[in-house]
Each structure stands twice: as C-alpha cells, then as structure tokens.
Design an enzyme around this catalytic site. Structure first.
Site, PDB file in Angstrom:
ATOM      1  N   SER A   1      16.643 100.123  30.401  1.00  0.00           N
ATOM      2  CA  SER A   1      16.309  99.176  31.621  1.00  0.00           C
ATOM      3  C   SER A   1      16.910  98.088  31.434  1.00  0.00           C
ATOM      4  O   SER A   1      17.543  97.571  30.408  1.00  0.00           O
ATOM      5  CB  SER A   1      14.787  98.874  31.248  1.00  0.00           C
ATOM      6  N   ASP A   2      17.023  97.350  32.715  1.00  0.00           N
ATOM      7  CA  ASP A   2      17.473  95.869  32.505  1.00  0.00           C
ATOM      8  C   ASP A   2      16.502  95.063  31.798  1.00  0.00           C
ATOM      9  O   ASP A   2      15.465  95.482  31.495  1.00  0.00           O
ATOM     10  CB  ASP A   2      17.853  95.413  34.015  1.00  0.00           C
TER      11      ASP A   2
END
Ligand code: BGC
Length: 713
Positions: free
Chosen positions: A224-225
């Site tokens: 994920s960011d």
C-alpha cells in the site's frame, strides 16, 4: 513461481509470524521510510524500505539526482538504467533493501503536484524509462517499487477521489507503463491512494488481481501507499500483500522519538491530499482475527507471505543475512553499496545536461567564453533539488547557478536576485503553495538592481522556478511571485536575455517573444549550476526533448471542473485517449512547444527512411551543423481508422532513438516500434491491430515530421 525453500518457510511460520510479514512496524534504527521486522528463528531478516524516485531518502545525505521528468527529457532509456543502478547502490550503502520508486503515473494534467516525479504524458516514453530504472535498481539486488498503481494523476483529494475512466483508456494510457515496469522485473508495486471507478486501489480486486497478477504474471508483492489501506478483509482479498507503514501515525511518531501526545489527527486536512494516518495499523490489529474467522482464507495469507519471501529470496536476502537478526542488529546488513561516488556525481550532472531542453534560441547560445554575464533570479544562489514531499533528498554537495557560471565564465559575472526568494513548498511543513511566500529573507532586493545588472553585460540569464509538492496541485501554471515582472524588465533592458526554467512542467511564459533563448531544465538536482553552465557555454549540446506538451493553461484537455480536479469526489477522464499531444493533434490546438520539441546547437537532416520489418523503421540522420549535437529521432504511428467508440488519436509515438553526431557525421538508425502503437484495446478481444496501412512518420517532434514510411499489417 514459489520455490521449495519459500514454501517450506511459509509452512513453518505460525499465524502470528505470517501476519507480521504482511505489514510494517517501527524501524529499530530509525533510518528508513518503512520497515518490516524479520523472523529470526527462520532466518528471515528485517527489511528496510526507502524513498524514492530522485535519490535515497534516509536520515543521511545521498546523491540528489534530477527530477524524473528531466531524466525522461533525455529520451535515453540507457541513462535510466544507469540511474537505476546508482540508486540501487546508494540504497545498499544506506542498508536499504527496497526502493520506493520509480514514480510513473502518466502526466494527465500539467497542474499535478508530483509531475516532476513522473516521466511523461506518453505511455511509450513512460514505459521505457520505467523499465530502465527498474532494471537498474533490480540489477543491484534492491527491490524496485513502481508507483502509484494506478490513475493517481492528481494530488487534489488524492486519498479519496475516484478516477472515472474507461477500460480502453486505462489499457492504452495509464496501465502500459506499469506493465513495462513489471516486465522489466519489478519486485513490488505500490497501490495508489485514490479510487478507480469507485473502488480504492488498495482493494481493487480486478486491477490488482485479475490484471496485474493474473494477466501480467506479476509474482511480486503489492504494497500500500503510506496510510493508504482502507480495510482489512477487502484489501487482503483484493490483492494487497503488504500494509505500509503498518503502524498508525501516533506509533510512528513515537518510534521517531516524538511524543505521541503531540500527534494531532485534527491537524491534517484529510480531504485535501493527505490520507487518514490513523489507519496505518489495520493488518497488525485485525488480519489474524479475520483469518481465524475465515473472512480471509489462510491460503490468501500464505500467498501474501510467499510473495514477500520470494522477493527476499530473489534478492539474496534470506538465509545467512536473516541469521544476522530480525532487526538487522549490528548496524547494517553488510551488503556492499556505494554513495556519493565521483561516478554518481557525474551521472547526476549528465542527466541534468541531457535532460535540458533548448526551447528557443535566436543564436545567443552557446555563450562566448569571454562574454560578460549577469546571473539573475530569486533563487540563483541555491540548487533546485526537487519538489516537496517524499522524494526530497539531501545531497552531500550542490552547485548553484551562480557557482556554476562563475566557475565556467571567462568574462565578468554579476549577480542580482531582483525579487525575494521563492520558497520551497513541502507536504512536510504545510499542505500547499499557500504557505509558500510567507518568508522573505531577501528584503533588500529590487527589480531595478536586476535591470542595472542586465544593462551592463553581453548576456543576461534569468533563472525562474515554480513551486510543486506532493499532496497539492499547482493552482496555476503562472510563475509564482513577481518572476514574470522580473523577466519582462530584464528583457526590456537587454535584448540578449536568456531564461532558464526550473519547473515541474509547463509554465505560462507571457514574455516568451521578447527573449533571445529559453531553456527548460526542470528540477536539476545537486549539479544544477554545473549542468546549466555546461549547456549555456555549449560544452555539451542540450540533449533534451519535451516529454510533455507546453501550452497555455486553457488549452489542455482536462479543462472543466469535472475533468480536473473533479466534482463530488469523482474526476472524469472524459478526454479519453486525447491526453497531451494526442489532444493537440486531434483538435489542432496550438501548443507553445509541442511534445518531443527541443532544439540543438547542431542541425540535422533525415533521409532514406524505410521499414525493415513490420515493427522497425530505419532512417539516416546527418549532422549538417558545425558543432557536435544530440538528436532524438521520433517515430509516430497513424493507424487506419477503425469504427472506434472513442476518438482515436491521429498519431501515437511508437518509438524513439537518441544519438550523438559529430559535425558532418551521418548514421543509419533503427527505431523499434511498440506493438501497442499500432493497436487499440478492444474490451472483448484485447489488443487488436487493425488491418491496413499504418503510416509511420519520422521527425523531430510531434509537430515536426520529416519523412513517412508505410507499414501494411
Ligand atoms: C507517497 C509515496 C511514498 C510514501 C512513503 C507517500 O506519501 O505517496 O510515494 O513512497 O509516502 O514516503
């Protein structure tokens, strides 16, 4: 494919240990952007992740390379590979194992605050540079992480906005760069914050699962960011393998020695560019329960862990190194790297030179060695390293424009700032350009001083800059502060005035016609001054071409609120395929400087173009000037009209080749054409090439086409 060793490891791990390998934790030595602790008893090491596209970002200095846009402006993917290798070596020297880059989102709107971290408005340019950088990083046994997957083309409301985009447009414009990065061997992909057609990318089962993993065969990990995970069950089931940073902002602050009670979630404007930092620990807190409750199948958890371990194995990070300790105790992993070497310094300068685009030149450039020069501009006493945000890199050394010109000039050099310094903007100290101009550390400057300096010299060179940062878009393409007034006043005082643009992309240039020359050198990084002097004095040809179209603000296709920045949480990609030069060609709109444009100190002629097979054209290029020069041969493909629902762009870049030629030298070059330039994506049949005549135009820019070749398919 999962190896026996990884399969054995997965079966030896307890549920708790497996979950531990699906999310980050506080970094034990505080050097990295993200950290995943290891499992010591099984030889799985702690792994460190570092930003980012322009240089390695830890708590110590590193080489500050030019912006990705400058690299792409070189139109030389070999340089991208060299750059990737250097990044990999610098990451290892700082004991980092995973590099959070390259950034490769397509430049859809010129305002996007992160365009400087991206390559181009064209998918072929984007793909070739992404592949080059990925290959380089991975060749050093560091994991590359192409980001942000996908349709993260603006910073406004990036954490929530839904990109409403057609499948064909996704396939033809926004996905190809990622595909090329995956094919080049990327070990990880970072999902973006935004939604696509209503679904958050961190839980987008179709794009992460069906497309990226199944169709493209990506066997690496999707991370994920930072704080960009919205759920546990949907994210894990949708294809997210690793939640980063894996802890809440509160815990992160504490791990960095900042008192947790100073953490104020209310201090963030969630709606405008920043994700909710309280969600950072979702997998840690709830994934094990979700698996035990059968909401996430254990086989899926095993797959998440196997993907992660496969990358460690592939990069030589399992086994002996794992035995050194789950937290990498002992200060470093002992892998050899290199940082701030003479080669890296030279590379940073070479990219800045090759990426410099000569937009305009009436003959004033190159400068005579003995010319008296005035170096003018609000920031001429510093190097412009980059834009704000996670790509910020602190260099060991830097040269400002003043230092660069002073070191090279044979004549007198005078210096005038003219107007107050234009401040850097950064998400780390505010959320957007509004904060920018508060500080004025140069109250005693005046445009009159700049005019006086310009009047007395042979040539005046004015350096101007924009302000761009992650988490905010540029509100306007006009230069900030009084830079336009400064340029106008200097140009009125000296008709041999040159402007150097240090910007994240296109800017408005109301004074353009009053100038003798204009250069675009983006954010040039630590070698700013030396690179500028090299190009200004003609020690090297400015090798760059525009990877983005320069046009007046209102001429770009995303010109309604629905299209940018969006309404009611949705941004509508209604311009379809007509992004960048595709739009300017289709509508015959005026570009200030077209895609692919860039002048040289030499002149070139093209002759004898022919197709050697159905995806390669050859042409002879001659340097007809009296100086050595760098040419970029571009090939645009015009395919037969199909009965398309979406308007097909008149021409699409199929390939390009950069070459250096001495005066009088000629060379035959082959341009390989991307298969996708001939095709279109059909929702039922996939990539389809229409039968008939495809016309390949060879030229110096999208609007300077010299020769045509026919290819029948
Ligand atoms: C950015 C990513 C970056 C991450 C870690 C996020 O805000 O979007 O590009 O890698 O932070 O710093």
């Amino acid at each position: 494919m999962t190896s026996d060793a990884v399969e054995r490891l997965v079966s030896d791990l307890t549920l708790e240990e497996k979950v531990q390998l699906t999310h980050g934790a506080a970094d034990t030595d505080g050097t990295s952007t993200g950290f995943v602790p290891g499992v010591e008893r099984l030889g799985v090491p702690g792994v460190r992740f570092t930003d980012g596209p322009l240089g390695v970002r830890t708590d110590e200095p590193a080489t500050a390379f030019p912006a990705s846009m400058a690299l792409a402006a070189s139109f030389d993917p070999d340089l991208a590979r060299e750059f990737g290798e250097a990044l990999g070596r610098e990451a290892k020297a700082r004991d980092q194992d995973v590099l959070l880059g390259p950034g490769l989102n397509l430049v859809r709107v010129p305002h996007c605050g992160r365009n400087f971290e991206y390559f181009s408005e064209d998918p072929v340019v984007t793909g070739r540079f992404a592949a080059g950088v990925v290959e380089g990083i991975e060749s050093e046994d560091v994991v590359a992480t192409p980001k942000h997957f996908v349709a993260n083309n603006q910073e406004t409301a990036r954490a929530s906005v839904s990109a409403e985009v057609d499948e064909r447009v996704l396939r033809e414009l926004y996905l190809p760069g990622f595909r090329d990065a995956v094919d080049a061997g990327a070990g990880a992909v970072m999902s973006s914050y935004n939604r696509v057609n209503g679904t958050y990318m961190s839980e987008h089962e179709r794009l992460l699962g069906a497309v990226l993993k199944d169709e493209w065969g990506f066997d690496g990990m999707v991370m994920s960011d930072w704080f960009g995970t919205e759920s546990v069950v949907d994210a894990a089931s949708g294809g997210l393998d690793l939640q980063m940073p894996g802890i809440s902002a509160e815990d992160l602050f504490e791990s960095m020695g900042m008192p947790a009670d100073e953490f104020d979630p209310g201090g963030f404007d969630y709606a405008d560019g920043m994700p909710d930092p309280r969600t950072g620990g979702l997998f840690r807190e709830r994934l094990a329960d979700a698996v035990e409750a059968g909401e996430v199948p254990e086989s899926r958890l095993d797959d998440m862990v196997a993907r992660y371990l496969t990358q460690l194995e592939r990069h030589g990070l399992l086994g002996e190194r794992g035995a050194s300790g789950a937290n990498g105790e002992g200060g470093g992993d002992g892998r050899e790297g290199a940082i701030d070497t003479p080669e890296h310094r030279d590379l940073a300068e070479r990219i800045a030179v090759r990426g410099t685009v000569l937009l305009e030149n009436d003959g004033v450039l190159p400068l005579a060695d003995d010319a008296d020069v005035a170096v003018i501009g609000p920031n001429v006493e510093e190097a412009i390293l980059g834009g704000g945000g996670s790509s910020e890199t602190t260099p060991f050394t830097e040269t400002s424009p003043v230092e660069g010109v002073e070191a090279r000039a044979g004549g007198d050099v005078s210096v005038a700032r003219g107007i107050p310094r234009i401040e850097d903007v950064s998400l780390f100290d505010g959320f957007g350009p509004d904060d920018a101009d508060d500080e004025d550390d140069s109250p005693d400057v005046s445009i009159d001083d700049a005019v006086a300096a310009a009047e007395d010299v042979d040539v005046a060179v004015v350096f101007v800059r924009d302000q761009a940062t992650e988490a905010a878009d540029r509100e306007t393409l006009a230069l900030p502060g009084e830079q336009d007034e400064l340029v106008e006043a200097v140009a009125a005082a000296n008709d041999r005035t040159v402007v150097v643009l240090n910007t994240s992309g296109p800017v408005e240039m109301p004074w353009r016609e009053d100038l003798a020359a204009v250069l675009a050198s983006w954010y040039p990084g630590q070698a700013h001054g030396d690179a500028a002097a090299t190009v200004l004095y003609g020690d090297s040809d400015p090798g760059g071409r525009l990877p983005v179209t320069f046009a007046p603000e209102g001429e770009y296709p995303a010109n309604t609120e629905r299209r940018f920045p969006g309404v009611d949480g949705e941004v509508h990609y209604e311009e379809g395929l007509l992004v960048g030069y595709r739009h300017f060609d289709a509508t015959d709109a005026d570009a200030t400087y077209p895609f692919g444009h860039g002048r040289s100190y030499a002149t070139f002629e093209y002759s004898d173009a022919e197709a050697v097979d159905d995806a390669t054209v050859e042409v002879t290029v001659e340097n007809t000037g009296d100086r050595a020069g760098r040419e970029v041969v571009q090939a645009y493909v015009d395919s037969p009209d199909a009965t398309d629902e979406l308007e097909r762009p008149p021409r699409e870049l199929g390939g390009f080749v950069a070459l250096s030629l001495d005066p009088g030298e000629s060379r035959r070059v082959a341009v390989d054409l991307d298969e996708r330039a001939f095709g279109r994506y059909d929702e039922s049949d996939g990539w389809t090439v229409d039968a008939g005549e495809h016309v390949v135009s060879l030229g110096r820019s999208a609007r300077d086409l010299r020769l045509d070749v026919s290819i029948d398919r």
